[in-house]
Motif scaffolding. Sequence first.
Motif, PDB file in Angstrom:
ATOM      1  N   CYS A  62       0.845  -1.252   0.017  1.00 35.31           N
ATOM      2  CA  CYS A  62       0.116   0.027  -0.084  1.00 35.31           C
ATOM      3  C   CYS A  62       0.986   1.436  -0.041  1.00 35.31           C
ATOM      4  O   CYS A  62       2.147   1.250   0.491  1.00 35.31           O
ATOM      5  CB  CYS A  62      -1.045  -0.159   1.119  1.00 35.31           C
ATOM      6  SG  CYS A  62      -2.505  -0.939   1.661  1.00 35.31           S
ATOM      7  N   THR A  95      -1.264   8.436   0.793  1.00 39.53           N
ATOM      8  CA  THR A  95      -2.358   9.512   1.104  1.00 39.53           C
ATOM      9  C   THR A  95      -1.631  10.714   0.765  1.00 39.53           C
ATOM     10  O   THR A  95      -1.315  10.978   1.683  1.00 39.53           O
ATOM     11  CB  THR A  95      -3.391   9.170   1.689  1.00 39.53           C
ATOM     12  OG1 THR A  95      -4.179   7.930   1.460  1.00 39.53           O
ATOM     13  CG2 THR A  95      -4.360  10.323   1.164  1.00 39.53           C
ATOM     14  N   TYR A 138      -1.270  13.853   0.602  1.00 37.33           N
ATOM     15  CA  TYR A 138      -1.874  15.874   0.900  1.00 37.33           C
ATOM     16  C   TYR A 138      -0.934  15.758   2.083  1.00 37.33           C
ATOM     17  O   TYR A 138      -1.091  17.097   3.085  1.00 37.33           O
ATOM     18  CB  TYR A 138      -3.600  15.022   1.957  1.00 37.33           C
ATOM     19  CG  TYR A 138      -3.194  14.425   3.820  1.00 37.33           C
ATOM     20  CD1 TYR A 138      -3.044  15.130   4.476  1.00 37.33           C
ATOM     21  CD2 TYR A 138      -2.994  12.868   3.471  1.00 37.33           C
ATOM     22  CE1 TYR A 138      -2.954  14.046   5.873  1.00 37.33           C
ATOM     23  CE2 TYR A 138      -2.197  12.778   4.365  1.00 37.33           C
ATOM     24  CZ  TYR A 138      -2.563  13.323   5.510  1.00 37.33           C
ATOM     25  OH  TYR A 138      -2.752  12.605   6.807  1.00 37.33           O
ATOM     26  N   THR A 183      -2.593   7.106  -3.766  1.00 42.21           N
ATOM     27  CA  THR A 183      -4.177   7.511  -3.089  1.00 42.21           C
ATOM     28  C   THR A 183      -3.995   9.039  -2.948  1.00 42.21           C
ATOM     29  O   THR A 183      -3.969   9.164  -2.324  1.00 42.21           O
ATOM     30  CB  THR A 183      -4.812   7.191  -1.844  1.00 42.21           C
ATOM     31  OG1 THR A 183      -4.512   5.416  -1.392  1.00 42.21           O
ATOM     32  CG2 THR A 183      -6.327   7.707  -1.808  1.00 42.21           C
ATOM     33  N   ASP A 184      -4.894   9.361  -4.187  1.00 42.40           N
ATOM     34  CA  ASP A 184      -5.044  10.478  -4.811  1.00 42.40           C
ATOM     35  C   ASP A 184      -6.421  11.623  -5.119  1.00 42.40           C
ATOM     36  O   ASP A 184      -7.077  12.243  -5.714  1.00 42.40           O
ATOM     37  CB  ASP A 184      -4.022  11.244  -6.238  1.00 42.40           C
ATOM     38  CG  ASP A 184      -4.518  10.668  -6.793  1.00 42.40           C
ATOM     39  OD1 ASP A 184      -5.619   9.496  -6.538  1.00 42.40           O
ATOM     40  OD2 ASP A 184      -4.792  11.165  -8.283  1.00 42.40           O
ATOM     41  N   ASP A 218      -8.765  11.334  -2.368  1.00 46.32           N
ATOM     42  CA  ASP A 218      -8.937  10.730  -0.259  1.00 46.32           C
ATOM     43  C   ASP A 218     -10.375  12.380  -0.100  1.00 46.32           C
ATOM     44  O   ASP A 218      -9.734  13.510  -0.108  1.00 46.32           O
ATOM     45  CB  ASP A 218      -8.255  10.381   0.115  1.00 46.32           C
ATOM     46  CG  ASP A 218      -8.601  10.272   1.993  1.00 46.32           C
ATOM     47  OD1 ASP A 218      -8.580   8.951   2.060  1.00 46.32           O
ATOM     48  OD2 ASP A 218      -8.156  11.197   2.096  1.00 46.32           O
ATOM     49  N   LYS A 235      -8.992  13.400   3.245  1.00 45.74           N
ATOM     50  CA  LYS A 235      -7.740  14.273   3.398  1.00 45.74           C
ATOM     51  C   LYS A 235      -7.440  15.193   2.892  1.00 45.74           C
ATOM     52  O   LYS A 235      -7.145  16.461   2.803  1.00 45.74           O
ATOM     53  CB  LYS A 235      -6.872  13.477   4.307  1.00 45.74           C
ATOM     54  CG  LYS A 235      -7.263  12.215   5.384  1.00 45.74           C
ATOM     55  CD  LYS A 235      -6.707  11.578   6.222  1.00 45.74           C
ATOM     56  CE  LYS A 235      -6.580  10.794   6.590  1.00 45.74           C
ATOM     57  NZ  LYS A 235      -6.039   9.652   7.359  1.00 45.74           N
ATOM     58  N   ALA A 238      -2.488  16.969  -4.756  1.00 44.21           N
ATOM     59  CA  ALA A 238      -2.207  15.666  -4.544  1.00 44.21           C
ATOM     60  C   ALA A 238      -0.441  15.419  -5.784  1.00 44.21           C
ATOM     61  O   ALA A 238       0.150  14.210  -5.583  1.00 44.21           O
ATOM     62  CB  ALA A 238      -3.352  15.268  -5.201  1.00 44.21           C
ATOM     63  N   LYS A 266      -1.846   5.931  -9.876  1.00 38.84           N
ATOM     64  CA  LYS A 266      -2.418   6.967  -8.963  1.00 38.84           C
ATOM     65  C   LYS A 266      -4.091   6.363  -9.311  1.00 38.84           C
ATOM     66  O   LYS A 266      -4.656   6.217 -10.092  1.00 38.84           O
ATOM     67  CB  LYS A 266      -2.789   8.295  -9.713  1.00 38.84           C
ATOM     68  CG  LYS A 266      -1.056   8.398  -9.641  1.00 38.84           C
ATOM     69  CD  LYS A 266      -1.747  10.170 -10.328  1.00 38.84           C
ATOM     70  CE  LYS A 266       0.138  11.069 -10.318  1.00 38.84           C
ATOM     71  NZ  LYS A 266       0.216  12.595 -10.931  1.00 38.84           N
ATOM     72  N   TRP A 325     -12.282   4.489   0.275  1.00 42.87           N
ATOM     73  CA  TRP A 325     -10.667   4.195  -0.118  1.00 42.87           C
ATOM     74  C   TRP A 325     -10.191   2.290   0.100  1.00 42.87           C
ATOM     75  O   TRP A 325      -9.022   1.676  -0.824  1.00 42.87           O
ATOM     76  CB  TRP A 325     -10.396   4.536   2.008  1.00 42.87           C
ATOM     77  CG  TRP A 325      -8.510   4.302   1.564  1.00 42.87           C
ATOM     78  CD1 TRP A 325      -7.577   4.345   0.667  1.00 42.87           C
ATOM     79  CD2 TRP A 325      -8.154   3.993   2.793  1.00 42.87           C
ATOM     80  NE1 TRP A 325      -6.512   3.997   1.046  1.00 42.87           N
ATOM     81  CE2 TRP A 325      -7.348   3.619   2.115  1.00 42.87           C
ATOM     82  CE3 TRP A 325      -8.148   3.470   3.985  1.00 42.87           C
ATOM     83  CZ2 TRP A 325      -6.166   3.297   3.573  1.00 42.87           C
ATOM     84  CZ3 TRP A 325      -7.854   3.423   5.335  1.00 42.87           C
ATOM     85  CH2 TRP A 325      -6.282   3.183   4.837  1.00 42.87           C
ATOM     86  N   HIS A 346      -8.553  -1.760   6.858  1.00 46.50           N
ATOM     87  CA  HIS A 346      -8.319  -1.575   5.325  1.00 46.50           C
ATOM     88  C   HIS A 346      -7.924  -3.007   4.372  1.00 46.50           C
ATOM     89  O   HIS A 346      -8.529  -3.604   3.612  1.00 46.50           O
ATOM     90  CB  HIS A 346      -7.201  -0.830   5.164  1.00 46.50           C
ATOM     91  CG  HIS A 346      -6.924  -1.041   3.822  1.00 46.50           C
ATOM     92  ND1 HIS A 346      -7.350   0.280   2.170  1.00 46.50           N
ATOM     93  CD2 HIS A 346      -5.577  -0.952   3.191  1.00 46.50           C
ATOM     94  CE1 HIS A 346      -6.736   0.090   1.911  1.00 46.50           C
ATOM     95  NE2 HIS A 346      -5.886  -0.321   1.936  1.00 46.50           N
TER      96      HIS A 346
END
Length: 442
Positions: free
Chosen positions: A26, A29, A31, A66-67, A69, A71, A87, A111, A202, A232
């Motif tokens: 994984c 994310t 941010y 993870t673009d 989300d 957050k 992102a 992505k 997610w 997750h």
Amino acid sequence: MKIYDSLTKTTQELKVTNNQIRLYCCGPTVYNYIHLGNSRPSFTMDFLVRFLQWKGIKVDYLQNITDVDDKIIDKALAAKQSETDLANFYTDAYLEDLSALHIQPPTKLIKVSTVIDLMIEFIQKLVHQGDAYLEQENVFFDLNRWKGEYGKLSNRTLDSLAVARIEPETNLKHHPADFALWKKTEVGIKWTAPFGIGRPGWHTECALLNDFYFNHQTLSIHGGGVDLKFPHHENERIQYLAANNRELSEIWMHNGHLTFNDEKMSKSLDNMILVRDFLKDYHPDVLRWLFLTTAYTQPLDVSHDLLTQGQKFLDRLNNLTKKAKQLTAFNQLIDESTKESSSHFLERFNDFMNDDLNTPLVLSVLEQAIKAINKDLMKDKITPDFYQLKTMLKVLGFSTSVNLAVNQEEKSLFLAWKKALEQKDYKNADTLRSQLIAKGLL
């Protein structure tokens, strides 16, 4: 090679088919900049990948970015900039940090924003099969259909999760633990799907990416931090199982969390150390050494004392190189590197790495090799141990190595310094010595 599997709670033999394995870990994310805790899975995978490649095994290594989300959306709104720009900025920062840490990039980075159509198709498939259901333009996974399987990875039962707050509170779910595959939203980036306007949850992205990229084949290894095991990875596994009626991965490889001076790194305690801040004070190999000191499955406490030990390890490597270079420049080095090694450092290194990446014992082999080589240099000789240490450092991904080669400029400087000392020209000798120190040769 044997690796501990979090699903079966046993050590499993890594299956290699056609001299290749399929690996997934994984990704971030994007941010914010990554912190030391974020980097541990990347280091763990780097140790694994480099070792397997050294053994001649091809590793097809996929990672997500993870673009998309909440957050990212929240931070972009607060900063009054687009989510895409935010992102992209932190994606570039992530890749810069990997490079600065001397971590090899995955074979493929995808992505999430580039596979939304595929995610919609994946969700549609689960709805069509009856494994997911639509409620007011939201789609939830129906865990009651997989009651016997769900929770095996994290050692939980569905009944124990009946009152758990896994997703934001809602009265739309059939079971409190059901999780969102598609979320209706009016805030932030969104797409039009058969279910309505919204964005994917997610937990679906990793299941879809593995399904798509590896063409429905079970992974050899799925990596990631222990904090992702639930919910997750649990949710990822159950979706893939529902979609393909087979396990997502043969081995689930989870690394332990990080603490700083015996306190868990967290935003609330304000003790998270960004990788790029760490690198202002320490060489990246100090962090690499740090992650080798403890078995990857175990928690690791970052302390100033431990960091100091890591710096001393690099100093020992650099001092060894300085001794070897000086002897080479003075033509004093006796080359016995073609003789058979009696230390077998490389064989022991291989055995320990094959044993679930037993890096603490690997470090002990490195230390023993350094001591043996220093003894050899005291006798003005170089043996196979020197080159075995060099190989081990390379396989472990250290940018710091050991070297005995000197160029003509370095040799001339060494010889001039030696001559000045012999002639008792101490003023010139001090000047030449300062130049040698500045070049990292003394």
